[in-house]
Design an enzyme around this catalytic site. Structure first.
Site, PDB file in Angstrom:
ATOM      1  N   THR A  60       0.862  -1.188   0.000  1.00 46.00           N
ATOM      2  CA  THR A  60       0.000   0.000   0.000  1.00 46.00           C
ATOM      3  C   THR A  60       0.897   1.235   0.000  1.00 46.00           C
ATOM      4  O   THR A  60       0.718   2.148   0.788  1.00 46.00           O
ATOM      5  CB  THR A  60      -0.965  -0.040   1.196  1.00 46.00           C
ATOM      6  OG1 THR A  60      -1.546  -1.347   1.267  1.00 46.00           O
ATOM      7  CG2 THR A  60      -2.093   0.973   1.048  1.00 46.00           C
ATOM      8  N   HIS A  61       1.895   1.208  -0.842  1.00 45.98           N
ATOM      9  CA  HIS A  61       2.850   2.312  -0.933  1.00 45.98           C
ATOM     10  C   HIS A  61       2.675   3.003  -2.270  1.00 45.98           C
ATOM     11  O   HIS A  61       3.398   2.735  -3.218  1.00 45.98           O
ATOM     12  CB  HIS A  61       4.279   1.782  -0.825  1.00 45.98           C
ATOM     13  CG  HIS A  61       4.516   0.956   0.404  1.00 45.98           C
ATOM     14  ND1 HIS A  61       5.501   0.016   0.494  1.00 45.98           N
ATOM     15  CD2 HIS A  61       3.876   0.952   1.598  1.00 45.98           C
ATOM     16  CE1 HIS A  61       5.462  -0.547   1.697  1.00 45.98           C
ATOM     17  NE2 HIS A  61       4.482  -0.008   2.384  1.00 45.98           N
TER      18      HIS A  61
END
Ligand SMILES: Cc1cc2nc3c(=O)[nH]c(=O)nc-3n(C[C@H](O)[C@H](O)[C@H](O)COP(=O)(O)OP(=O)(O)OC[C@H]3O[C@@H](n4cnc5c(N)ncnc54)[C@H](O)[C@@H]3O)c2cc1C
Ligand code: SF4
Lengths: 234, 592
Positions: free
Chosen positions: B518-519
Site C-alpha cells: 500500500t505504498h
C-alpha cells in the site's frame, strides 16, 4: 509427530453415506448433519442460508477441496460447510464489503470479480448453474458422484472447462476455495476449524500472540499447541 | 439532513492519519485553533486492538475490518488511457486505511529515510550516466529538497515513533554495524534494534557470505519500553505476528493513535471530528484562496467549516482526488505531458523469493513483527552502477517476517496443486519451514501512469470515483529481473531444499487481485517549478497558498523503501515552514 485427525470416523461414515444413499434420499438431507450425528456431536447443523440440496452440494464440494486423509482432517469434519453457511449472513455474504455499483463490465481476471453478485448469489446462482451443467455433461448429480468423479468436475471448473452461466465455473470454484480455506484455518469462533485441528496439523499457535521468549530460539520447534479466541474467554 | 456552517477555525486538517496527526500537533503547538476531519470512525488501541479479539485473521485480514470500505467509495483502474476503467471492487492489491489513525493504525512499521540520491534522482542519473540515459517515458524529477534539510525532521520523527535500529554513521563517525550505505545521521536511533527472527538471521548470514552488507531494518515496533517527546508511552513488542493490517494490542507499534493522539487530547484548542467526509476544499471567487472545506457528517448534513489554513492529508492518491474534485490546479494531460494534478502516480515494484527447508529446520514464520528484519541495500537507490543496465531505480532486499497466519498461509513450492490432498500435504510440510524474502523495488513514474476522475462510476455520495491509469512498463520489468537475480544469490547461499521465485515478466500486467503493497505516491508532486509540480518544496499548493498538501502524494516517483519515514519527515519540514515563515506573513513561500 503424527497427528490423528479428530473426527476421521465421522468422515469415513460420511463417505460411505454418500456412496450408499440413493440420490433421492440424499436430496433432502444435509450431509454434514448426518456426519455430525454419526460422531455423537451436537445433532445436525441446520443451515440458515443454504437449502438442504445446496448444503449437500457445498459439503460434497469442500470435502474434495480439503479431503480427510492420513495427513490430517478434512474440511467437512472441521465444520467448514457450517462456516460457509454462517458467513452468508454477514455483511460480507451480502456483498456489503464490496463496491457493487454498475455498470458491470467484463475485464481480465487481473481486475478481480466484476460480475456484480455478492457471495450469497455466487453460491445460490452458481450452484444451480453447476447442477445443470454437471447433469448435462456428466449425466449425474454432483452429490451422487464418487470422490474421483467429483475431483474431475472440480478440476474442470477450475480450468474453465465447464460452461456455466451467469456465474462462470472458475468463479464458483474460486469462491469455494477461498471460503473453504478460511473456514478450515480461521479461529473456531467463526464456526469452522473445529477443535483447532487444522492449526494443530500445521503447527500454528493461533491466538497466542506473544513470542518474546521464542523469537531467538533459532531453529527450534515451537512447543505449545494453539489457543483460540474462545479459549481466551472473549 | 441540513446545511450547517460551523464556527471559523484557524486551520482545518482533512484526514487524520500520520500526516494529519503530525500537522495537528505542530499547528496546535504554534497556538492555532485546529479542527481535524476524518471520514472514518473513531479508533484506538481499545477496542480495535484489544486482545484477544484483535488476534483474528478472518475478521481483520479476510474481512478487512480496519481498511477502507470499498462499498462506500473506491477508485477505478485501467491499464492505458485507451481502456475503459473498472472499479477496484474487492480489496486485495492494496489496503488503504480509514478512521482515526488512518493506515497508520494498521501499518507494519518499517521506518526508513529516503536516500539522498533519490531526492535528486533525475539530476543524479544525468550527472552520472549522461543526459540520454533516462528512458524517454520515465518522468522522474528532483524533489526540490535535500537530505540535509530533512535530516532534523527524520530524527525528530524517529523520536516520535520510538524507532528501533542500529545507526551506521552519526555526525561523520562510524558507530556500529548499521547500513553502510546510509547517509550521515545527527543522532543514533532512539531505541536499540529489535531481536531478529531465525529467518532474518539466515538471510543476513547468507547475504554477508555473498558479499552484500546486511543490517537490521529500522522499525517503529518498540524494542523496549519508551516514552516519546510528546510524553506518549510504548511497551516492548512481543513479536505477536498480528501486525500488518492489525491495531497493536500492546502499544508497541507506532501509530497516530498511540504516539500523538494522547498528547493532542490534552490540547483545548484542538478538535477531532470523526465520520466527517470532506467533499470539497472551498475557494473564494479568485480561486486562489481557500476559505475552508465542505463535508458530509454521519447524519448526512452538509457542513461548511471555514478556516484560514487548509491541510490536505488524505493519503497518497486521495490528495489528488480532493484537488480534482475541488478544481484546484491544472489536471495532468498524458497526451501533452502538461498539467500537474494526477501526474507521476507511482507504486512499488515488489518481487519475491521463498526458500523451503527440511522438516528439522523450524523457521516459525508465525513469529514476527511488521517492521522487523534484516535487509541489504547494495542494489537499492544508486548504490550500484546502472550504466550498463539500462534501467532506473533498484530495490532493497529483506526478510521482513511480519507474522504468517494460517488463512493467508505461507508460500508453497512450485507445482503444488491449489487444493486437495497434495495441497494439504504441502501446507503441512512447509508452513513452519519457509523463509520469504522480498526485493522491494522502486516504481518509476511513467508518462502513461496518472490519476483523473472517472466519467462513469460514482461513490456513495454521488462523487465521481478517482480513476487510476496504471500498468508496469519496460523499466519495471528490467529492474525486477536484475534485482531478483541478485537476491537469488542470497537465497542460494541459504542452501534451501527448494526455492520459488516470483518476478514480474515482461508484458505481465498489474494484478489487482494480489497484495503488492500500500505504498502509492505522486499525483500532487513537489518541485521547484509550478509547470512541473503541484506543490512547492514546502508542500504548499502553487495555486492556493493557504493550502498545504502532505503525504506521499508529494513523491515525484517511487522509492525502494517503504514511504512513511519520508512522509513523516516531509510533514515536519512543511510544518516548520508554516510555523516559522508562513504564519508570520501568509502567502506563497516560494515565488512562482
Ligand atoms: C498493511 C499496511 C502496511 C504498511 N506498512 C508500512 C511500513 O511498514 N512502512 C511504511 O513506511 N509504510 C507502510 N504502510 C503505508 C503507511 O500506512 C502510509 O504511508 C501512511 O499511513 C500514510 O499516512 P497518511 O497520513 O498519508 O495516510 P493515512 O494514514 O492513510 O491517513 C489518511 C486519512 O485520511 C482519511 N481521509 C481520506 N479521504 C478523506 C476525506 N475526503 N475526508 C476526510 N478524511 C479523509 C482516511 O480515512 C485516512 O484515515 C503500510 C500500509 C498498509 C495498509
Ligand atoms: S508484532 Fe509487535 S508491534 Fe506488531 S502488533 Fe504485535 S506486539 Fe504490536
Amino acid at each position: 509427530m503424527p497427528i490423528s485427525p479428530p473426527g476421521s470416523s465421522r468422515r469415513a461414515f460420511l463417505l460411505k453415506t454418500v456412496a450408499m444413499i440413493p440420490a433421492m434420499t440424499l436430496a433432502g438431507t444435509a450431509l454434514a448433519g448426518l456426519a455430525q450425528a454419526a460422531d455423537g456431536g451436537p445433532s445436525g447443523y441446520a443451515p440458515s442460508f443454504f437449502t438442504a440440496d445446496e448444503f449437500a452440494f457445498v459439503t460434497a464440494f469442500v470435502d474434495r477441496l480439503i479431503p480427510a486423509d492420513e495427513e490430517g482432517p478434512g474440511a467437512v469434519e472441521l465444520d467448514v460447510p457450517n462456516f460457509i453457511d454462517l458467513q452468508m449472513n454477514t455483511t460480507y455474504g451480502h456483498g456489503g464489503l464490496w463496491y457493487m455499483h454498475p455498470p458491470f463490465r467484463q475485464a481480465p481476471a487481473t481486475f478481480g470479480n466484476q460480475l456484480g453478485l455478492p457471495p450469497r448469489e455466487i453460491y445460490r446462482q452458481g450452484i444451480a448453474a453447476a447442477e445443470t451443467a454437471i447433469q448435462a455433461k456428466y449425466g449425474k448429480r454432483f452429490t451422487d458422484m464418487t470422490a474421483g468423479e467429483r475431483d474431475t468436475v472440480i478440476t474442470a471448473m477450475q480450468k474453465k472447462a465447464l460452461a456455466m452461466a451467469p456465474v462462470p465455473a472458475s468463479m464458483l470454484f474460486g469462491q469455494f476455495l477461498t471460503n473453504t480455506k478460511e473456514g478450515y484455518f480461521s479461529d473456531p469462533i467463526h464456526g469452522g476449524n473445529r477443535g483447532m485441528a487444522a492449526w494443530k496439523m500445521i503447527g500454528y499457535p493461533g491466538a497466542r500472540a506473544d513470542f518474546t521468549d521464542w523469537v531467538d530460539r533459532y531453529g527450534a520447534k515451537y512447543p505449545f499447541g494453539p489457543v483460540s479466541i474462545t479459549d481466551l474467554g472473549a | 439532513m441540513r446545511d450547517i456552517t460551523m464556527k471559523h477555525t484557524d486551520a482545518v486538517i482533512i484526514g487524520f492519519g500520520w500526516t494529519g496527526a503530525i500537522m495537528a500537533k505542530e499547528l496546535t503547538e504554534a497556538g492555532l485553533k485546529v479542527v481535524a476531519l476524518e471520514r472514518g470512525p473513531n479508533r484506538d488501541t481499545y477496542p480495535e486492538g484489544a486482545y484477544p479479539s484483535s488476534i483474528d485473521e478472518l475478521t481483520h485480514n479476510s474481512r478487512s475490518e480496519l481498511f477502507q470500505r470499498l462499498a462506500k467509495t473506491t477508485l477505478s483502474i485501467r491499464y492505458t488511457a485507451n481502456d475503459e476503467a473498472v472499479p477496484y471492487r474487492q480489496l486485495a492489491a492494496f489496503l488503504p486505511g480509514t478512521g482515526v489513525g488512518g493506515a497508520g493504525l494498521h501499518w507494519s512499521g518499517c521506518h526508513w529515510r529516503i536516500t539522498p540520491e533519490e531526492l535528486r534522482l533525475r539530476s543524479r542519473y544525468e550527472e552520472r550516466y549522461g543526459k540520454n540515459f533516462i528512458p524517454e517515458d520515465i518522468t522522474i524529477q528532483d524533489w526540490g529538497v535535500t537530505y540535509e534539510e530533512l535530516e532534523p525532521h527524520f530524527t525528530f520523527a524517529e523520536k516520535v515513533f520510538g524507532t528501533s535500529g542500529q545507526a551506521y554513521k552519526v555526525n561523520g563517525e562510524i558507530v556500529g554495524a548499521g547500513n553502510p550505505f546510509d547517509a550521515d545521521r545527527s543522532t543514533p536511533f532512539p531505541l536499540p534494534p529489535m531481536k531478529n527472527t531465525y529467518s532474518a538471521t539466515l538471510f543476513g548470514k547468507a547475504a554477508a557470505e555473498v558479499g552484500y552488507h546486511p543490517f537490521d531494518i529500522p522499525s517503529a515496533n518498540a524494542s523496549q519500553a519508551y516514552t516519546n517527546p510528546y510524553g506518549c508511552q510504548m511497551g516492548p513488542c512481543t513479536f505477536c505476528g498480528f501486525c500488518s493490517g492489525y491495531a497493536c494490542y500492546n502499544y508497541s507499534k507506532a501509530s497516530p493513535n498511540v504516539n500523538i493522539l494522547p498528547a493532542l487530547r490534552q490540547v483545548p484548542h484542538f478538535e477531532l471530528r470523526a465520520e466527517c467526509d470532506v467533499v470539497q476544499i472551498l475557494t473564494d471567487s479568485t480561486g486562489k484562496k481557500a476559505t475552508g472545506v465542505l463535508y458530509v457528517d454521519a447524519a448526512g448534513n452538509r457542513v461548511t467549516q471555514p478556516a484560514d489554513l487548509v491541510i490536505l492529508g488524505t493519503f497518497a492518491y486521495n490528495n489528488a482526488y480532493m484537488l480534482l474534485l475541488s478544481k484546484i490546479g491544472t489536471p495532468y494531460d498524458p497526451s501533452t505531458g502538461e498539467g500537474v494534478i494526477g501526474k507521476n502516480f507511482a507504486y512499488q515494484n515488489e518481487n519475491s523469493i521463498a526458500t523451503f527447508f527440511d522438516d528439522k529446520t523450524y523457521t516459525n514464520p508465525f513469529i514476527g513483527a511488521g517492521g522487523n528484519g534484516v535487509a541489504v541495500d547494495d542494489f537499492n537507490s544508486d548504490h550500484f552502477d546502472h550504466g550498463p543496465l539500462g534501467f532506473v531505480g533498484g530495490a532493497p532486499f529483506w526478510v521482513n517476517q511480519a507474522g504468517t497466519k494460517a488463512i493467508g498461509g505461507g508460500p508453497l513450492p512450485d507445482g503444488t496443486p491449489e487444493w486437495g490432498s497434495g495441497w494439504k500435504k504441502a501446507v503441512k510440510e512447509n508452513f513452519t519451514h519457509v523463509v520469504s524474502m522480498n526485493a522491494h523495488g522502486t516504481n518509476m513514474s511513467n508518462r502513461a501512469n496518472f490519476l483523473d476522475l472517472d466519467p462513469t462510476y460514482k461513490d456513495y455520495l454521488g462523487r465521481p470515483l478517482l480513476r487510476l491509469t496504471f500498468d508496469w512498463h519496460d523499466n519495471d520489468y528490467k529492474m525486477a529481473a536484475f534485482t531478483v537475480d541478485k537476491m537469488k544469490k542470497i537465497a542460494e547461499a541459504m542452501n534451501p531444499k527448494a526455492m520459488k521465485v516470483s518476478v514480474k515478466k515482461p508484458g505481465q500486467h498489474f494484478d489487482m487481485t494480489h497484495y503488492q503493497t500500500t505504498h502509492m505516491g505522486g499525483g500532487v508532486i513537489m518541485g521547484d517549478n509550478p509547470k512541473t509540480s503541484a506543490v512547492n518544496r514546502y508542500l504548499q499548493s502553487w495555486d492556493v497558498s493557504n493550502l498545504f498538501v502532505v503525504g506521499s502524494s508529494a513523491f515525484p516517483q517511487g522509492l525502494g523503501y517503504n514511504p512513511t519515514g519520508t512522509v513523516a519527515a516531509l510533514t515536519y519540514w512543511s510544518a516548520k515552514a508554516i510555523r516559522e515563515t508562513y504564519l508570520k506573513n501568509p502567502g506563497p513561500l516560494v515565488q512562482a
